[in-house]
Design a protein around this motif. Structure first.
Motif, short mmCIF file in Angstrom:
data_model
loop_
_atom_site.label_atom_id
_atom_site.label_comp_id
_atom_site.label_asym_id
_atom_site.label_seq_id
_atom_site.Cartn_x
_atom_site.Cartn_y
_atom_site.Cartn_z
N HIS A 102 0.80 -1.19 -0.01
CA HIS A 102 0.06 0.08 -0.03
C HIS A 102 0.76 1.37 -0.40
CE1 HIS A 102 -3.63 -2.09 1.60
NE2 HIS A 102 -3.44 -2.84 0.66
N ALA A 103 2.45 0.88 0.43
CA ALA A 103 3.17 2.30 0.62
C ALA A 103 3.37 2.50 -0.06
CB ALA A 103 4.36 2.07 1.59
N GLU A 104 3.81 1.72 -1.45
CA GLU A 104 4.60 1.15 -2.62
C GLU A 104 3.44 2.66 -3.83
OE1 GLU A 104 7.85 -2.61 -2.54
OE2 GLU A 104 5.28 -2.74 -3.22
N LEU A 105 1.61 1.81 -3.43
CA LEU A 105 0.98 2.49 -4.49
C LEU A 105 0.66 4.14 -4.11
CD1 LEU A 105 -1.75 -0.94 -4.35
CD2 LEU A 105 -0.49 0.11 -6.43
N LEU A 106 0.69 3.99 -2.51
CA LEU A 106 0.12 5.32 -2.97
C LEU A 106 1.41 6.19 -2.75
CD1 LEU A 106 -2.51 6.68 -1.38
CD2 LEU A 106 -1.33 6.56 0.85
N LEU A 107 3.07 5.95 -2.44
CA LEU A 107 3.79 7.03 -2.94
C LEU A 107 3.46 6.93 -4.19
CD1 LEU A 107 6.52 8.29 -2.93
CD2 LEU A 107 7.22 6.08 -2.68
N MET A 108 3.56 5.85 -5.57
CA MET A 108 3.42 6.43 -7.09
C MET A 108 2.49 7.33 -7.52
SD MET A 108 6.12 5.10 -8.17
CE MET A 108 6.61 5.29 -6.89
N LEU A 109 1.21 7.09 -6.69
CA LEU A 109 0.27 8.20 -7.03
C LEU A 109 0.74 9.61 -6.66
CD1 LEU A 109 -2.93 6.08 -6.30
CD2 LEU A 109 -1.88 6.23 -8.07
N ALA A 110 1.61 9.70 -5.63
CA ALA A 110 1.85 10.73 -5.05
C ALA A 110 3.21 11.02 -5.69
CB ALA A 110 2.15 10.50 -3.40
N VAL A 111 4.12 10.95 -6.31
CA VAL A 111 4.98 11.14 -7.25
C VAL A 111 4.15 11.64 -8.87
CG1 VAL A 111 7.21 10.29 -8.91
CG2 VAL A 111 6.61 10.15 -6.43
N HIS A 112 2.99 10.33 -8.88
CA HIS A 112 2.68 11.19 -10.61
C HIS A 112 1.78 11.00 -10.58
CE1 HIS A 112 5.85 8.41 -12.47
NE2 HIS A 112 5.89 7.72 -11.27
N ARG A 113 1.09 12.72 -10.44
CA ARG A 113 0.49 13.55 -9.60
C ARG A 113 -1.14 13.41 -10.89
NH1 ARG A 113 2.51 17.71 -5.59
NH2 ARG A 113 3.51 16.67 -4.25
N GLN A 114 -0.56 13.60 -12.29
CA GLN A 114 -1.21 14.01 -13.23
C GLN A 114 -2.32 11.77 -13.49
OE1 GLN A 114 1.59 13.35 -13.39
NE2 GLN A 114 2.48 11.41 -15.13
N GLY A 115 -2.09 11.30 -12.66
CA GLY A 115 -2.38 9.82 -12.90
C GLY A 115 -1.43 8.88 -13.11
N LEU A 116 -2.07 7.51 -13.10
CA LEU A 116 -1.34 6.22 -14.08
C LEU A 116 -2.54 6.28 -14.32
CD1 LEU A 116 1.47 6.10 -11.60
CD2 LEU A 116 2.03 6.76 -12.97
N SER A 117 -2.18 5.10 -16.15
CA SER A 117 -2.89 3.99 -16.28
C SER A 117 -2.90 2.53 -15.13
CB SER A 117 -2.81 4.10 -17.88
OG SER A 117 -1.33 3.05 -17.40
#
Length: 464
Positions: free
Chosen positions: A293-308
């Motif tokens: 969950h930490a990895e997922l949330l960090l990636m969403l924080a880093v890529h603020r425009q969104g991810l597929s």
């Protein structure tokens, strides 16, 4: 002055100011007070203004080498100062205190709010780089409660202009500098609006410097009053149906208080189980997240425009495993949403693409922001270790390298020797032979620290 002539800097004539007592006496008095000897006779050698401020600093439990807290992130700072009353007069401050080539003025000029938070810091590039290392940067809190005796905070505490000479600062990190500051008031209510400060060497604490800073504060108050009177005259001319906000706009009745916006921070430095801190509407919660969950949330924080979904899978599971892990990713996102729904509903990710509806700050981004502002010492203190150090998620590894590289390059390019030595003692810097050689080249020839550095360099070379 002839047309086209260079505008002289008010700080170019460097007049030495003799303190009321010698630097050595002040330093000894400071050491006795910090050691708990409040009745020591040496305190009689210190100015009453400074002595009283030292005691207030002790009562506020200010450490003698405390770094100022960074109260405002980059985004918060920009939004806050745009709406601050002093934003309208910042050009006047520049014109009065930094005429000509501000980048070589020899001083840093700061404008802060009534709480002591610095909103603008401009002036000499070299001075700003050096003072930035001790946390004299935009967004930092320089009130007496935060850093002890210093011109900005003490001027606000006393509601009058003050000058603080080098050793008179309570914080040892600030003692190489001198400063003059004056408070700025609302021209009608006399409410404190903020503070103007000039920091530098001896030229920043001359009698002329105090006259100039005082005059600038009064000029600002006068300009604010003139602007306010003009605004009232315009409203009166437009008639009672106008709000002063433009044609056709009428005043509105106050609405009910809106909930305080959510402010969320994800702490990932030196931690494998990240901490999620959420504050909003008078409440604050702290939740520990599992590794995935930490990895997922960090990636969403880093890529603020969104991810597929495909891209998020690649960042967390790796490119080769992303397709086979699509079902696992969806299941993890369901569990993450369930966790956040209880701890931080505003952070529940949206879909297509996966993204966060509110901004999520991370302590790693805060370090990067501090480096951008030149606050090297504060950035190093905030760097608790690598980003999620045990994670092997490709996206986390990339971000981890980005933060560590940015810290190393910024410190090696601009940091002072004491900050570099502190970095060399961390896990991130201890095995860096190039860093150790740079430290060795910057140390004086007779420094006792050279021997230890030489030994460490030789050991690294032998082991390589």
């Amino acid at each position: 002055m002839p047309i086209g002539a260079a505008v002289p800097s008010p700080w170019s004539e460097r007049r030495e100011v003799s303190p009321e007592t010698s630097r050595l006496l002040i330093e000894r008095a400071h050491e006795e007070l910090v050691a708990g000897n409040a009745a020591d006779h040496r305190l009689g050698d210190v100015r009453v203004l400074v002595r009283d401020s030292w005691r207030r600093s002790l009562e506020s439990l200010v450490a003698a080498e405390a770094l100022p807290p960074l109260d405002l992130t980059a985004d918060e700072l920009e939004a806050y100062r745009q709406g601050h009353p002093l934003a309208a007069v910042i050009d006047m401050v520049r014109g009065l205190l930094l005429p000509g080539d501000a980048s070589e003025s020899g001083v840093a000029v700061a404008v802060g709010d009534a709480a002591g938070r610095l909103l603008w810091v401009e002036g000499d590039r070299h001075v700003r780089r050096l003072t930035g290392a001790m946390g004299f940067v935009e967004g930092a809190n320089w009130s007496e409660d935060a850093v002890g005796t210093a011109a900005p905070g003490t001027a606000l505490a006393l509601d009058r202009s003050v000058q603080i000479h080098g050793a008179e600062h309570f914080n040892r990190l600030v003692q190489p500098w001198s400063c003059t500051a004056a408070p700025v008031h609302d021209p009608e209510t006399r409410r404190l609006l903020g503070v103007i400060d000039v920091t530098g060497g001896a030229q920043a604490v001359t009698p002329q410097a105090q006259l100039l800073v005082d005059a600038t504060a009064r000029a600002i108050e006068g300009e604010l009053l003139v602007a306010r009177l003009k605004e009232r005259a315009l409203r009166q001319a437009q008639g009672p149906g106008h709000s002063g906000q433009g044609p056709g706009r009428t005043t509105r009745r106050p609405t009910a208080r809106r909930p305080e916006p959510t402010r969320a921070t994800l702490r990932v430095l030196g931690r494998d189980r990240a901490l999620l801190e959420v504050a909003g509407d008078g409440a604050e919660t702290v939740s520990e997240l599992g590794a995935r969950h930490a990895e997922l949330l960090l990636m969403l924080a880093v890529h603020r425009q969104g991810l597929s979904a495909d891209r998020l899978g690649e960042l967390v599971y790796g490119e080769a495993a992303a397709e086979s892990s699509a079902v696992t990713l969806r299941a993890e996102m369901v569990r993450l949403r369930r966790t956040l729904a209880g701890a931080a509903p505003a952070l529940v990710p949206e879909s297509r693409p996966y993204r966060l509806g509110v901004e999520l700050e991370t302590d790693a981004h805060q370090v990067l922001s501090l480096l951008d502002r030149g606050a090297h010492r504060v950035a190093l203190a905030a760097y608790r270790g690598d980003v999620l150090p045990d994670s092997v998620a490709p996206g986390v590894e990339e971000f981890r390298d980005t933060v560590r590289t940015a810290l190393r390059e910024a410190l090696m390019a601009e940091a002072s020797i004491d900050v570099l030595l502190a970095f060399a003692d961390t896990d991130a810097g201890s095995g860096d032979a190039e860093l150790l050689r740079l430290c060795l080249s910057m140390l004086p020839a007779r420094s006792p620290r050279r021997t230890g550095l030489v030994t460490r360099i030789e050991k690294l070379e032998a082991d390589s």
